[in-house]
Every structure is written in C-alpha cells, then in structure tokens.
Design a protein around this motif. Structure first.
Motif, mmCIF file in Angstrom:
data_model
loop_
_atom_site.group_PDB
_atom_site.id
_atom_site.type_symbol
_atom_site.label_atom_id
_atom_site.label_comp_id
_atom_site.label_asym_id
_atom_site.label_seq_id
_atom_site.Cartn_x
_atom_site.Cartn_y
_atom_site.Cartn_z
ATOM 1 N N VAL A 620 49.729 36.138 55.510
ATOM 2 C CA VAL A 620 49.035 36.271 54.228
ATOM 3 C C VAL A 620 48.135 37.500 54.340
ATOM 4 C CG1 VAL A 620 47.606 35.083 52.517
ATOM 5 C CG2 VAL A 620 49.059 33.749 54.049
ATOM 6 N N ASN A 621 48.675 38.661 53.984
ATOM 7 C CA ASN A 621 47.951 39.914 54.219
ATOM 8 C C ASN A 621 47.013 40.266 53.060
ATOM 9 O OD1 ASN A 621 49.583 41.025 52.198
ATOM 10 N ND2 ASN A 621 51.085 41.783 53.675
ATOM 11 N N LYS A 622 46.376 41.402 53.198
ATOM 12 C CA LYS A 622 45.374 41.830 52.226
ATOM 13 C C LYS A 622 45.963 41.972 50.815
ATOM 14 C CE LYS A 622 42.717 45.903 50.961
ATOM 15 N NZ LYS A 622 42.500 47.327 51.262
ATOM 16 N N LYS A 623 47.118 42.604 50.713
ATOM 17 C CA LYS A 623 47.733 42.821 49.403
ATOM 18 C C LYS A 623 48.061 41.484 48.736
ATOM 19 C CE LYS A 623 49.356 45.409 46.120
ATOM 20 N NZ LYS A 623 48.404 46.112 45.258
ATOM 21 N N THR A 624 48.555 40.531 49.531
ATOM 22 C CA THR A 624 48.862 39.197 49.003
ATOM 23 C C THR A 624 47.602 38.531 48.475
ATOM 24 O OG1 THR A 624 50.718 38.921 50.524
ATOM 25 C CG2 THR A 624 49.768 36.910 49.608
ATOM 26 N N LEU A 625 46.524 38.596 49.267
ATOM 27 C CA LEU A 625 45.261 37.961 48.870
ATOM 28 C C LEU A 625 44.698 38.605 47.602
ATOM 29 C CD1 LEU A 625 43.775 37.615 52.450
ATOM 30 C CD2 LEU A 625 44.307 35.690 50.913
ATOM 31 N N GLU A 626 44.813 39.928 47.497
ATOM 32 C CA GLU A 626 44.323 40.618 46.299
ATOM 33 C C GLU A 626 45.087 40.158 45.059
ATOM 34 O OE1 GLU A 626 42.648 44.853 48.135
ATOM 35 O OE2 GLU A 626 44.687 44.751 47.309
ATOM 36 N N ASN A 627 46.408 40.036 45.195
ATOM 37 C CA ASN A 627 47.210 39.596 44.052
ATOM 38 C C ASN A 627 46.927 38.137 43.696
ATOM 39 O OD1 ASN A 627 48.398 42.058 43.599
ATOM 40 N ND2 ASN A 627 50.199 41.642 44.824
ATOM 41 N N LEU A 628 46.690 37.303 44.695
ATOM 42 C CA LEU A 628 46.318 35.916 44.421
ATOM 43 C C LEU A 628 45.005 35.863 43.633
ATOM 44 C CD1 LEU A 628 47.192 34.304 47.884
ATOM 45 C CD2 LEU A 628 48.295 33.766 45.710
ATOM 46 N N ALA A 629 44.065 36.717 44.011
ATOM 47 C CA ALA A 629 42.768 36.756 43.309
ATOM 48 C C ALA A 629 42.947 37.273 41.884
ATOM 49 C CB ALA A 629 41.795 37.643 44.078
ATOM 50 N N LEU A 630 43.697 38.371 41.728
ATOM 51 C CA LEU A 630 43.899 38.957 40.402
ATOM 52 C C LEU A 630 44.636 38.005 39.467
ATOM 53 C CD1 LEU A 630 44.943 42.577 41.452
ATOM 54 C CD2 LEU A 630 42.839 41.936 40.283
ATOM 55 N N GLU A 708 49.403 41.811 34.878
ATOM 56 C CA GLU A 708 50.030 42.732 35.824
ATOM 57 C C GLU A 708 50.626 41.970 37.008
ATOM 58 O OE1 GLU A 708 48.203 46.308 38.278
ATOM 59 O OE2 GLU A 708 47.614 46.389 36.168
ATOM 60 N N VAL A 709 49.941 40.924 37.457
ATOM 61 C CA VAL A 709 50.397 40.158 38.627
ATOM 62 C C VAL A 709 51.358 39.040 38.228
ATOM 63 C CG1 VAL A 709 49.644 38.617 40.491
ATOM 64 C CG2 VAL A 709 48.353 40.685 39.978
ATOM 65 N N ASN A 710 51.020 38.304 37.169
ATOM 66 C CA ASN A 710 51.817 37.137 36.790
ATOM 67 C C ASN A 710 52.933 37.467 35.800
ATOM 68 O OD1 ASN A 710 50.128 35.539 38.379
ATOM 69 N ND2 ASN A 710 48.738 35.123 36.674
ATOM 70 N N GLY A 711 52.854 38.661 35.226
ATOM 71 C CA GLY A 711 53.872 39.043 34.252
ATOM 72 C C GLY A 711 53.556 38.580 32.846
ATOM 73 N N ILE A 712 52.671 37.612 32.709
ATOM 74 C CA ILE A 712 52.294 37.069 31.396
ATOM 75 C C ILE A 712 50.821 36.688 31.409
ATOM 76 C CG2 ILE A 712 54.521 36.153 30.614
ATOM 77 C CD1 ILE A 712 53.859 33.557 31.937
ATOM 78 N N TYR A 713 50.271 36.473 30.214
ATOM 79 C CA TYR A 713 48.904 35.966 30.100
ATOM 80 C C TYR A 713 48.949 34.458 30.332
ATOM 81 C CZ TYR A 713 48.124 40.406 27.648
ATOM 82 O OH TYR A 713 48.059 41.724 27.301
ATOM 83 N N LEU A 714 48.076 33.952 31.212
ATOM 84 C CA LEU A 714 48.100 32.520 31.520
ATOM 85 C C LEU A 714 46.784 31.828 31.182
ATOM 86 C CD1 LEU A 714 50.032 32.504 34.918
ATOM 87 C CD2 LEU A 714 50.717 31.342 32.828
ATOM 88 N N SER A 715 45.660 32.376 31.669
ATOM 89 C CA SER A 715 44.377 31.688 31.461
ATOM 90 C C SER A 715 44.008 31.665 29.984
ATOM 91 C CB SER A 715 43.269 32.339 32.288
ATOM 92 O OG SER A 715 43.209 33.724 32.027
#
Length: 910
Positions: A620-630, A708-715
């Motif tokens: 679980v690298n830095k890029k993965t963690l950043e995308n999880l946060a975003l 950008e990360v999920n491809g769609i608006y979710l929240s």
C-alpha cells in the motif's frame, strides 16, 4: 521444366476432423475398435451416460423420451463423432466442479436431448419443442458445433484445465489476420511517402464507409445511389483527388493497391484447437507475445478445413454478474441459490418485467423492449422467449400484433386447424424456425432432414432449393387432405417471414439467463445491482447509469470506505451498496486485498495511524494512499477530512507523508527492539504526529478530485445545490438528447465537464463543450457568432442553464441527409437562475387540509422568508379534482430561496 513439374507433390489440407482420444471406462471398450478404428466403445459409453442422466433429469423415462434419445444417439453414431459429445461434457462437468459458471446453452445445441441429459446444456428441449435436427441434420453427416458460455472470470481456468489434460503440445489458440482497411492504408502510405500528417489525416477523413476498391469501381450513377449526403460528397472529392498530379494523389492510389493486404496478426477471442497428438504433426504453429499457448498459423476457416477440432470457450459477463450476486446473497442472508434451480414462474420476476424495470438485466434492457414489455404484461416464460426472438430488425413489426393477440384485442386465426398445435404459444404468429420445421413435417410429411433443409433454404432465401421443395410440400399436404390453395398461402407466408424467423433454441437459452437476472433483481435488488456495478467498473457511463437506477430503486450507493469496502461493490448490513475499493483509480488489487484482509483479521482501523501501522506499506504505497484519501475512503476516520492529508507544514511534506514516515520508523524500531533479560519485549514508544487543523476544501474542489479518482461523484453532486432549478425550470434531461425525438425548444441545466477551443481548416474559431446533469451528458458544438457570444461561459466546472431549439435541416447538395443539431439562444449561470427566472411560488393544498393550524404554519414560513415574489395558494377538492380555487396572497410576498423551498417540501400538507 518437365522434371521440375514431376517433382511437385500435390497436397490437400482438407481432411476429416481429427478428435483427440477420449478415455472411456474399461467395461465399455470394444476390441474391434482397435482393429478398424470404429467408435463402438464411445457410442456405448455415450448411451450409458445419456440414460443415466435422463433418469436424473426426467425421473421416469417415457416412450416419447426414449424414442427421442434413441433417435439422437443413432444420428450421433451415424456422424461418427460420439467422442465430440464426450469431450464437451467432460469439460463442462469439470467447469462446474471447479466453481466456474456454465451457461444453460447457446445456439442450436440446446435442441439436443442427449446434450441436456449429459449436462452440456441445461434447457429441456422436449419441454420447449426444440429440435435436434436443427442442430444435427440426420440426412447430412457433419461435425456438430457446440459453443459453451462460461463466466468471463472462470473461462481462463477451464482453458488451463484443458491444456493440463491434453498437454501443451496438443492445444493451441487460433491466429487472426488483420488486413489493411482504407483509412489505415492511406495513413500508412502517407507516413512512408512523408506526406505531412495533417494532409494525410484530411485525406483519410474523406473515405466514406466503404472499401476503396468499391468506391473507385462505381460509375457516377452508382456512386450517387450507393452513398448519401456527406458520404457522397466525400467519396466524390476523394475520386477527384486521385486523378490529380502530386503527392496526395500518389498516396490515394498507392493506398488502393495496399488495401486488403495483411497488416498485423491477433488471436481469436474464444477459439481453441485440441489435437490427438503433437499439433506440429498436423499444422504449422507459432508463438505470440500475448498468449502463453501455441498459436496456429492457419486462421479460423483454414484450421477447420484442415480437420482440426475447434472448441469455442466463450466468456459471458452476465454469468459472472449472476455468480457474484449469488455470492453476496449467501454472505449477507445465508441463502444459497443454484441458478439452475431458479423457478421460471416466479411472480415477482414477472411483475418486474411487466413494469419494464429491466435496466441491468440480460437481453431485455433496451428502452424499446421495456415499452413493449409494459404493453405485453408477460405472465409466462414462453412470452419472454417470443419477445427475445421478435425484438430484432424485421420481426419487430409483428410485436404490436403479438401483444394485441395475447390480450384478445386481435383475433387469433390459423390457416389450417392443424397449425394450432405449434403456433398457439405465439398466438398464431410464426416466430421460430422450429415452428416451420415442425409444421412442414405435420402438414406435408417432410422428414426431419428435409424440414431442416427447408429451414435453411428459407432463412438464406435459396430460390432454387425452395422451387424444388414447394411441389413436394403442396403434394404432401394434398395427400393429407389439405386445401392446395391454403397450402399455397401458407408457403407464401413462410417465404415472406421465415427469413426473419429466429432460432428458438438460442432464444430459449438466453431467455433463461435473462430470467435468472430478472429473478435476482426482483428478489435481491441491492445484491444484484452491487454485482452489476462491479462488472461495469471500467465503464464510467454505465456505472453512472446503474447508480441512477439504484437511486430510482431507493438503494443508496455509498462511497468507498476502508472499514467497510471490499475489492468489489458489496451490500452492508443496512442494505446499502458500498463502493468497491477496486473501482478507484490507482488502487491496485494487491493493495486492496492487503487492506481488506488485515481488517477482517484484526478489526476496523481506528484512524490513519492505525491503518499505516498495520498494513504493509510496500503493498500500500504513497500513491495508493493519496488516491484513497482523495476518493473519500478515509472520510469515516474521526477528526480527519481530505484536506488534512495534503496539508504541508512548511517542510514540503504533506501530513500523509509524515504519517507514513512515522509508521515506517515505528515498524523499524519494533523489528530492532531487543528482548530483555527477563524475556519480555521492550515496549516501543513513538509519539504520533499532530493532526493539522486546516479548513476543508471547497466543495467543488473536493468533488472534482473525488471524480478524478472514482470516475463519478459519490459523496454528493455539484448540481445538488441547484436541484430546484433543474427540476422546475428545465424542460428536458440531457439523456433525452440521445435521439432528440419530440424536442423542438429546450431548457437544460448542468455542469461543464469538458471544453475544447479550436479553429477550423479555414482559420475560424469554434468551441465544443460537454454539459453534464444527473441523467447523463451531451456535447455541444458552437461555431461563428454563436461561439463568440457564449465563449465567456465555456470553462470546466461552470454550472449553466441553457435555452435553445433543435435545428432540423437538409444541406443543399445532392443526396444530402437531414441533420439535427441543438442551437443555443440563451445561457445563464445556474447561481443566477432563481433570482432572474423565479417569479412566484404556488402552493397546492387539499380542501380538508385548510385548517387554522395549517394556515398559521404557512404564515410563519412566509414571515421568515419575506420578499417581493408572488405567493399563490391553490385549494382543491380531492373528491372533485377539477374543482379548485386560486387565491393570490396580497399582503406580502416571499423571497424565493433554496431554504424556503426546502421548508415547503418538508411541509406534509403542501
């Protein structure tokens, strides 16, 4: 020369099919087979497993069943290919043992009762009047062709099993040869002749949808008749260009020579060759970079004529959707569903079809089909088989008659009373090829083989064959006492419609798969839709569409969460669908499984530090963690929001980087800590970094990064703040722009998701922008004055309301086709719409709700939202809806705002 000619050895590729040897049990082997190469043992074993399977399928084997099985087994023995059936049943049985889903059947193979009894297919051909001779003509010896559907995730497993069983040297995939099409020939030629890229591209765009060889073979009259509108103009211009002198003409003329030549190789999507011995003894093979198996150097048609056994292992995504939905149902409810045992008379499923709520189901989800289903109100499985067969070009026009006849609104008539037996289930309309075959046997005494020959001749419009068979049909009918004039009419009707008649075997099989999806959606909606979303994760448009369907069904779809999400979409304890971590960009399967497995083993993560301490930061690298946060996967952690993770504290390092460094140091200390003299581990103590106190990101910024990360608006959606403007002031949703049917003027609203500014070949500026609302999106192109007028509004994330009209016109050139395009009249920022366009608020109240208490509630609301806009009350009598009284409020008006509309929406009697 004669000597050279004498040395030439003639060689023919064609040979009978070579089947790999299938090992049968010792007790069925016949010594004579070794002497003359016979198939006695294989036929005996096939008969044995067929009758054993028949006992399980049917219980009691009636004379009718026995007669059918004996006829089929005799035909199979006559073809000399019993081993083919044994090989196919071997790998379908193995697939089921391995947990790979196998489809109920595909194509005409479902007409075989033998295939049903030995487990190749799962649709009873006797129950549904499916014909074996449609699959294997008893009058014509040929290798049968059985295509099998597997779930697309398990297909590779069964191919691996086949390779292991027969050996890597006896199994190969089939090569495909890609030829140079017109446009690629022009582009390749332009590159070699060093024509500027822009010129090459311009020439390639002149190629209409036809081959260059055809285009240049037509005279002017043929060109005009074969091509319409823009295509005609382009074709004409290309031909004129080829007649000029210069590099552009050279490119076109050289491309004409190159067109059709082999450009590249590929691998057949599903075909696999299995040989009885080392494959190099039979055909040339090679290797390919995208396959671990050998690859034939002969393509599909040549391989088969060379006698190779070709098996089609087809992957069907729908089987994977069903399989995953069943797994979610088992996990959540403890209910184990066997698709083969799903009842085909389930009332809730038929209610779903009757409402036309088939989005996400197999075969029946098109809008046109949904409209017909609502009118048809199917109440038996046969109705779905018929609709599946009718909903295609040609027979589509018979659907209204089919529906009227079902509901008794149109008379059901038969040219001959004897025809009712086979046409009753389709209300007197010939829908299936099998009906023509059965009726030709019943009315005119055709053999099974002749009936299949008739079916093929009618389907392919083989006039010479039909002319030979017609007298036999008329004479055979007369011998059985039928009026020759009526027989003539029947034949004429068949000739007109039989070309459109569909294979009932295939329609039945795929209607079974469709019913399985309908059953799961009707009975386990959240679980089924979670699986549908999982298997469309790579197509954002489809994910958006199916999320809208979930919304319509009242099923919430929640964003990703490291404490609840799995790899795929799942359903939580509240019946809500949870976004799968595997659907997030830049979050690989390995990282997801590391996070999920640790959570399942040791419980939920308390905060970001707890997660970083517990997971392997190499996976679980830095890029993965950043995308999880975003993407919002950490949103549930206390005192943490997305801006926190990217806050830099003056040292160019984000909080997330500092937290990762803390976790790495902690793990390093734990690994190096020494055990004390008394055997106790020394406790490692390292203070956690402080969580920075920062302001959350602006909502639009947060949602933009989330998309950008999920491809769609979710929240949430950027347009949520403008739901009243979109609902009350817009005339259409953007999805209605897919066809423009019935649209003249329009008002639409949305957010700009993409903008491009460019210039035409003549140097004039133009712009293209994509407007997106809750339902979908549409791309608008602006030219000339229209572009210059509205250019200031064209920027991403700008929210607009657009008024316009649909311009329908036909260009003036010869053969031009009508065009349809939206034109803009007015553009307004959504944030200004309510103030500029909202003129009054009208409240509708039932007469029995006009009480002192309710009037006081309305007065309180008006007092809190005083303004200058009119307020109207409409009082109506529920028992006489047409009787109503409009009462404008004269004392004071209101200020129209979202807050006012929210309050009024929540007022129960308004």
């Amino acid at each position: 020369t004669v000597e050279i000619a004498d040395k030439i050895e003639s060689f023919s590729l064609a040979r009978d099919v070579l089947l790999p040897k299938f090992e049968i049990p010792e007790e069925f082997k016949d010594p004579l087979d070794d002497e003359d190469g016979g198939k006695r043992g294989e036929n005996a074993y096939l008969r044995h497993i067929t009758y054993e399977g028949a006992k399980k399928r049917y219980g009691e084997i009636t004379d009718e069943i026995k007669e059918r099985l004996d006829f089929e087994l005799a035909t199979i023995a006559n073809t000399g290919y019993p081993g083919y059936f044994l090989i196919v049943q071997d790998f379908t049985s193995q697939a089921r043992k391995m947990g790979v889903s196998v489809g109920p059947g595909r194509g005409s193979a479902a007409g075989s009762a033998v295939a049903y009894c030995i487990g190749i297919t799962n649709v009873d051909p006797i129950a549904y009047d499916l014909l074996f001779e449609r699959f294997l003509n008893p009058d014509r010896v040929s290798l049968p062709d059985i295509d099998i559907d597997f779930d697309d995730e398990g297909r590779g497993k069964i191919i691996d099993w086949v390779v292991n069983k027969y050996g890597k040297s006896q199994v190969a995939q089939i090569i495909t040869y890609g030829t140079m099409a017109a446009k690629s020939a022009i582009r390749d030629t332009g590159r070699v002749l060093q024509l500027p890229l822009s010129d090459t591209d311009r020439i390639a765009k002149l190629v209409p949808d036809t081959k260059l060889a055809k285009l240049f073979s037509w005279d002017d009259k043929q060109l005009s008749s074969q091509l319409n509108g823009d295509a005609y103009q382009m074709g004409k211009q290309l031909r004129e260009l080829a007649e000029t002198q210069g590099p552009e003409a050279e490119v076109v003329n050289q491309a004409r020579i190159l067109e059709g030549s082999v450009r590249n190789t590929g691998i057949h999507a599903c075909g696999v060759i299995i040989t009885p011995d080392d494959i190099t003894k039979f055909i040339p093979v090679g290797t390919a970079k995208d396959s671990e198996l050998l690859v034939t150097q002969f393509d599909n048609s040549v391989v088969e004529s060379a006698g190779m056994l070709k098996m089609d292992f087809l992957g069907l995504k729908t089987l994977s959707i069903i399989k995953d939905a069943i797994a979610i149902i088992k996990d959540k409810h403890g209910v184990e569903i066997d698709p083969d045992q799903i009842p085909l008379d389930d009332p809730k499923t038929f209610e779903l079809y009757q409402r036309g709520e088939t989005n996400g189901t197999f075969q029946f989800e098109r809008a046109g089909m949904q409209k017909h289903l609502k009118a048809l109100k199917p109440d038996k499985f046969e109705d779905l088989i018929a609709m599946n067969a009718l909903y295609r070009p040609g027979p589509l026009e018979y659907i209204p008659n089919f529906i009227k006849r079902k509901h008794g609104e149109e008379e059901i008539s038969y040219d001959l009373a004897e025809m009712e037996e086979y046409l009753a289930e389709t209300y007197g309309i010939t829908v299936y090829q099998e009906q023509v075959m059965l009726l030709s046997q019943k009315l005119a005494g055709f053999t099974k083989g002749e009936a299949d020959k008739l079916r093929k001749a009618m389907g392919k419009k083989l006039r010479d064959v039909l002319d030979q068979m017609k007298p036999k049909f008329i004479e055979g009918g007369k011998e059985r006492g039928h009026d020759p004039d009526i027989l003539e009419k029947v034949w004429k009707d068949w000739e007109a419609f039989a070309a459109y008649a569909f294979n009932k075997s295939h329609s039945t099989c795929y209607s079974v798969v469709a019913f399985h999806t309908g059953y799961l959606k009707a009975n386990y909606p959240a679980e089924y839709m979670a699986s549908v979303l999982t298997h469309n994760m790579n197509d954002i448009k489809k994910v958006t569409f199916f999320m809208e369907e979930c919304k319509r069904m009242g099923i919430p779809v929640l964003g990703p969460d490291v404490n609840e999400s799995q790899l795929k979409f799942t359903v939580n304890a509240k019946g809500e669908i949870r976004f799968g971590l595997g659907g997030m960009k830049g979050v690989g399967e390995g990282a997801v499984m590391t996070i999920v497995n640790e959570r399942l083993e040791n419980g939920p993560y308390r905060n970001i530090f707890d997660l970083l301490k517990r997971v392997d930061l190499r996976a679980v690298n830095k890029k993965t963690l950043e995308n999880l946060a975003l993407g919002g996967a950490f949103d549930a952690f206390p005192n943490e929001h997305r801006a926190v993770y990217f806050y830099q504290n003056g040292d160019d390092r984000t909080f997330l980087e500092r937290a990762m460094k803390y976790a790495q140091m902690l793990k390093a200390q734990e690994e190096s800590s020494q055990v004390s003299l008394f055997g106790e581990a020394q406790e490692v103590s390292l203070p956690e970094p402080d969580i920075p106190v920062v302001a959350p990101w602006p909502r639009l910024m947060l949602l933009g990064k989330e998309k950008e990360v999920n491809g769609i608006y979710l929240s949430s959606h950027p347009l949520d703040d403008f739901k009243y403007e979109l609902k009350m002031l817009c005339s259409h949703e953007l999805r209605s722009f897919a066809s423009f049917d019935g649209i003249t003027d329009f008002t639409v609203g949305g957010i700009i998701s993409d903008v491009r500014h460019a210039t035409t070949r003549k140097g004039k500026p133009f712009g293209v922008f994509t407007l997106e609302d809750f339902s979908g999106n549409h791309e608008f192109a602006l030219f000339g004055e229209e572009y210059l007028t509205f250019k200031p509004y064209l920027d991403t994330n700008v929210m607009l309301m657009v008024k316009g009209y649909i311009n329908r016109y036909t260009p003036g050139w010869e053969g031009a086709q009508p065009r349809v395009e939206p034109k803009l009249k007015q553009v307004t920022l959504l944030q200004d719409v309510m103030e500029q366009m909202g003129q009054s608020v009208s409240l509708t109240i039932a007469l029995n709700d006009v009480t002192r208490e309710n009037i006081e509630v309305i007065n309180d609301i008006v007092e809190k939202h005083k303004g200058k806009k009119r307020l109207n009350l409409m009082i109506f009598d529920p028992e006489k809806p047409k009787v109503n009284v409009k009462m404008p409020r004269r004392s004071s008006g209101v200020e129209i705002s979202r807050e006012l509309l929210d309050v009024l929406n929540e007022t129960p009697f308004v």
